[in-house]
Design an enzyme around this catalytic site. Structure first.
Site, PDB file in Angstrom:
ATOM      1  N   CYS A  33      48.961  65.205  70.191  1.00 18.05           N
ATOM      2  CA  CYS A  33      48.529  66.496  69.661  1.00 18.05           C
ATOM      3  C   CYS A  33      48.608  66.543  68.144  1.00 18.05           C
ATOM      4  CB  CYS A  33      49.398  67.588  70.263  1.00 18.05           C
ATOM      5  SG  CYS A  33      49.409  67.462  72.039  1.00 18.05           S
ATOM      6  N   GLU A  34      47.856  65.714  67.488  1.00 16.31           N
ATOM      7  CA  GLU A  34      47.766  65.709  66.024  1.00 16.31           C
ATOM      8  C   GLU A  34      46.382  65.189  65.661  1.00 16.31           C
ATOM      9  OE1 GLU A  34      50.517  64.893  63.270  1.00 16.31           O
ATOM     10  OE2 GLU A  34      52.264  64.813  64.587  1.00 16.31           O
TER      11      GLU A  34
ATOM     12  N   TYR B 254      53.757  45.608  61.332  1.00 16.54           N
ATOM     13  CA  TYR B 254      53.934  47.059  61.252  1.00 16.54           C
ATOM     14  C   TYR B 254      53.241  47.757  62.424  1.00 16.54           C
ATOM     15  CZ  TYR B 254      55.162  45.299  56.692  1.00 16.54           C
ATOM     16  OH  TYR B 254      55.718  44.540  55.684  1.00 16.54           O
TER      17      TYR B 254
ATOM     18  N   TYR C 158      48.570  55.762  56.981  1.00 19.98           N
ATOM     19  CA  TYR C 158      47.985  55.320  55.700  1.00 19.98           C
ATOM     20  C   TYR C 158      46.468  55.398  55.690  1.00 19.98           C
ATOM     21  CZ  TYR C 158      52.408  52.733  56.147  1.00 19.98           C
ATOM     22  OH  TYR C 158      53.696  52.368  56.382  1.00 19.98           O
TER      23      TYR C 158
ATOM     24  N   GLU D 152      58.758  36.423  50.631  1.00 19.33           N
ATOM     25  CA  GLU D 152      59.133  37.300  51.752  1.00 19.33           C
ATOM     26  C   GLU D 152      57.879  37.832  52.448  1.00 19.33           C
ATOM     27  OE1 GLU D 152      61.260  40.420  49.774  1.00 19.33           O
ATOM     28  OE2 GLU D 152      62.956  39.152  49.251  1.00 19.33           O
ATOM     29  N   PRO D 153      57.048  36.971  53.009  1.00 15.45           N
ATOM     30  CA  PRO D 153      55.817  37.469  53.624  1.00 15.45           C
ATOM     31  C   PRO D 153      56.084  38.063  55.006  1.00 15.45           C
ATOM     32  CG  PRO D 153      55.965  35.104  53.908  1.00 15.45           C
ATOM     33  CD  PRO D 153      57.193  35.514  53.137  1.00 15.45           C
ATOM     34  N   GLY D 154      55.406  39.145  55.304  1.00 11.36           N
ATOM     35  CA  GLY D 154      55.478  39.714  56.654  1.00 11.36           C
ATOM     36  C   GLY D 154      54.088  39.677  57.257  1.00 11.36           C
TER      37      GLY D 154
ATOM     38  N   ARG E 265      49.715  52.816  61.841  1.00 11.75           N
ATOM     39  CA  ARG E 265      49.104  52.559  60.524  1.00 11.75           C
ATOM     40  C   ARG E 265      47.893  53.455  60.204  1.00 11.75           C
ATOM     41  NH1 ARG E 265      47.173  48.412  58.429  1.00 11.75           N
ATOM     42  NH2 ARG E 265      48.259  48.619  56.453  1.00 11.75           N
TER      43      ARG E 265
ATOM     44  N   GLY F 142      53.787  40.758  50.390  1.00 14.35           N
ATOM     45  CA  GLY F 142      52.672  41.624  50.007  1.00 14.35           C
ATOM     46  C   GLY F 142      51.290  41.012  50.121  1.00 14.35           C
TER      47      GLY F 142
HETATM   48  N1  LLP Z   1      59.715  42.200  50.703  1.00 11.74           N
HETATM   49  C1  LLP Z   1      60.005  43.484  50.421  1.00 11.74           C
HETATM   50  C2  LLP Z   1      61.102  43.787  49.514  1.00 11.74           C
HETATM   51  C3  LLP Z   1      59.242  44.510  51.006  1.00 11.74           C
HETATM   52  O1  LLP Z   1      59.519  45.765  50.710  1.00 11.74           O
HETATM   53  C4  LLP Z   1      58.184  44.182  51.890  1.00 11.74           C
HETATM   54  C5  LLP Z   1      57.389  45.214  52.525  1.00 11.74           C
HETATM   55  C6  LLP Z   1      57.931  42.820  52.163  1.00 11.74           C
HETATM   56  C7  LLP Z   1      58.717  41.864  51.549  1.00 11.74           C
HETATM   57  C8  LLP Z   1      56.844  42.358  53.102  1.00 11.74           C
HETATM   58  O2  LLP Z   1      55.573  42.731  52.705  1.00 11.74           O
HETATM   59  P1  LLP Z   1      54.266  42.155  53.447  1.00 11.74           P
HETATM   60  O3  LLP Z   1      54.181  40.683  53.154  1.00 11.74           O
HETATM   61  O4  LLP Z   1      54.411  42.402  54.889  1.00 11.74           O
HETATM   62  O5  LLP Z   1      53.156  42.918  52.854  1.00 11.74           O
HETATM   63  N2  LLP Z   1      54.257  49.765  56.796  1.00 11.74           N
HETATM   64  C9  LLP Z   1      53.319  49.385  55.754  1.00 11.74           C
HETATM   65  C10 LLP Z   1      53.817  48.266  54.900  1.00 11.74           C
HETATM   66  C11 LLP Z   1      55.141  48.537  54.234  1.00 11.74           C
HETATM   67  C12 LLP Z   1      55.649  47.366  53.474  1.00 11.74           C
HETATM   68  C13 LLP Z   1      57.032  47.594  53.004  1.00 11.74           C
HETATM   69  N3  LLP Z   1      57.605  46.464  52.338  1.00 11.74           N
HETATM   70  C14 LLP Z   1      51.970  49.023  56.395  1.00 11.74           C
HETATM   71  O6  LLP Z   1      51.845  49.097  57.619  1.00 11.74           O
HETATM   72  O7  LLP Z   1      51.028  48.673  55.685  1.00 11.74           O
END
Ligand code: LLP
Length: 404
Positions: free
Chosen positions: A338-339, A367, A311, A268-270, A307, A233
């Protein structure tokens, strides 16, 4: 990404040449940025010495996962498909955690067979199913329970997960009951408390609140958790105005937490690993005069990058070639779909643009392609990675014939 003599470059290569060579829409990743993100994160968190599990949902390109594996990270997965990909990328199962509110029997069986580190369960009924499967396999399975800490992440409501009205995890009362239940099970081994309050969080306050709640709940359980999984997050600076998440502060707060709780931390960073590593290069098909603004119609659309439409997320748009002009017009960058939500950004005082020129939508590594679709029967975009000034094609452009 930098400008040299008004031309955008990545890893020493001129981006416009890449656009012309590979055509657009084109995702272009920088290995250098990815490397920097991982090394910096490890450095900042070294006193915590956590297990860092890359959140595969943010980017599931197998070539990216292979690079991430080489940099020593594990994986956070939420489906059998993501788990299979993480394993295919060579990630050690003992560095894989499986989250998600709706794991099926098939998915749980597969995860147990692969002996992954943890299944983070999100409900009583899921735990009952894991136990049943473990029993039938005569196994003792390591699990975590996801706590819903009822904490406002102060982020976009669509990507907030840690409040009581969200579907994720279990409340404190249920958590305590489940701990007692699992303690008595001979097929389950409770190893972890997990939490994840949302995404694109820039403020440390919600995390501090989450840590305090976790601390309080652990005391009530009187149980020694081997792992505390704090989820991901951590947000990034999409607007390029130095509004960054303060990892150092977070790290200090966690160090304080660890003085009271002797556990291994999992992250759990993405987005914070992969978000700023890529741009989406797009060509201007038309410029159409509209009421009070000009529409810059790109060859990229919401199916390529979702995105903004989903959002209302903001991403910087930059020209590949600066021409040192400034128009008085308002430009609205849109796709051909077409949106009405198929638009990327509305910008005042951009440089003067012309048809057939190129622009880049920034910070699309997280994402981006993982949310891409074939909406409007549009083929998915091509992806390239620049590593040591060399171009690697990491995903070919989808052919129309493949989706007919
Ligand atoms: N762990 C869990 C359990 C999660 O649900 C998520 C993201 C992460 C880790 C990774 O979060 P991050 O570090 O990437 O923020 N599609 C949306 C974001 C959805 C996130 C869902 N869960 C966007 O484009 O902003």
């Amino acid at each position: 990404m930098i400008y040299i003599k008004n031309k955008m470059k990545i890893g020493g290569l001129e981006v416009e040449k890449l656009a012309k060579k590979f055509r657009t829409p084109l995702y272009c990743y920088s290995y250098e940025e990815l490397y920097k993100n991982v090394i910096n994160l490890k450095k900042i968190l070294r006193k915590i010495n956590p297990l860092i599990c890359f959140s595969v949902k943010s980017n599931s390109n197998i070539k990216i996962l292979k690079e991430i594996k080489k940099l020593g990270l594990g994986a956070d997965v939420v489906s059998i498909g993501e788990l299979m990909k993480a394993l295919k990328a060579g990630i050690n199962p003992k560095k894989i955690v499986f989250s998600g509110v709706g794991k099926t029997k098939n998915e749980i069986e597969y995860a147990i067979n692969k002996k992954i580190l943890l299944i983070n369960a999100e409900s009583k009924n899921e735990i009952a199913l894991i136990e049943k499967i473990a029993k039938s396999k005569k196994r003792k399975v390591d699990i975590g329970i996801r706590l819903n800490p009822n904490t406002d992440a102060k982020t976009l409501s669509q990507i907030s997960t840690g409040k009581k009205e969200n579907k994720f995890g279990v409340d404190e009362k249920t958590f305590l009951k489940l701990v007692s239940f699992i303690k008595q099970s001979s097929n389950l081994n409770l190893k972890c408390l997990s939490a994840h309050i949302g995404s694109q969080i820039l403020d440390n306050q919600p995390y501090l609140k989450m840590l305090n709640i976790i601390d309080k709940v652990i005391k009530k359980t009187n149980y020694q958790f081997e792992y505390i999984d704090l989820g991901g997050g951590m947000g990034i600076d999409y607007m390029h105005n130095n509004n960054k998440f303060d990892f150092k502060k977070y790290s200090l707060n966690i160090q304080k937490f660890l003085k009271k709780n002797n556990s291994t931390i999992i992250f759990e960073p993405g987005r914070s690993i992969i978000g700023n590593t890529a741009i989406l290069i797009s060509k201007i098909i038309y410029i159409k005069n509209g009421f009070k603004k000009d529409f810059v119609i790109l060859d990229s659309a919401m199916n390529d990058f979702m995105r903004p439409a989903l959002y209302n997320a903001k991403h910087k748009i930059l020209p590949l070639k600066k021409n040192n002009t400034k128009t008085k017009k308002i430009y609205e960058f849109v796709g051909p779909i077409c949106e009405s939500t198929d638009k990327f950004s509305t910008i005042k005082k951009f440089q003067k643009l012309n048809e057939d020129e190129y622009i880049a939508i920034c910070d699309v590594g997280a994402y981006g392609t993982s949310l891409a679709s074939n909406y409007n029967v549009r083929p998915k975009p091509m992806e390239i990675l620049i590593k040591d000034s060399k171009i690697k094609i990491i995903n070919k452009r989808q052919k129309l014939s493949e989706i007919m």
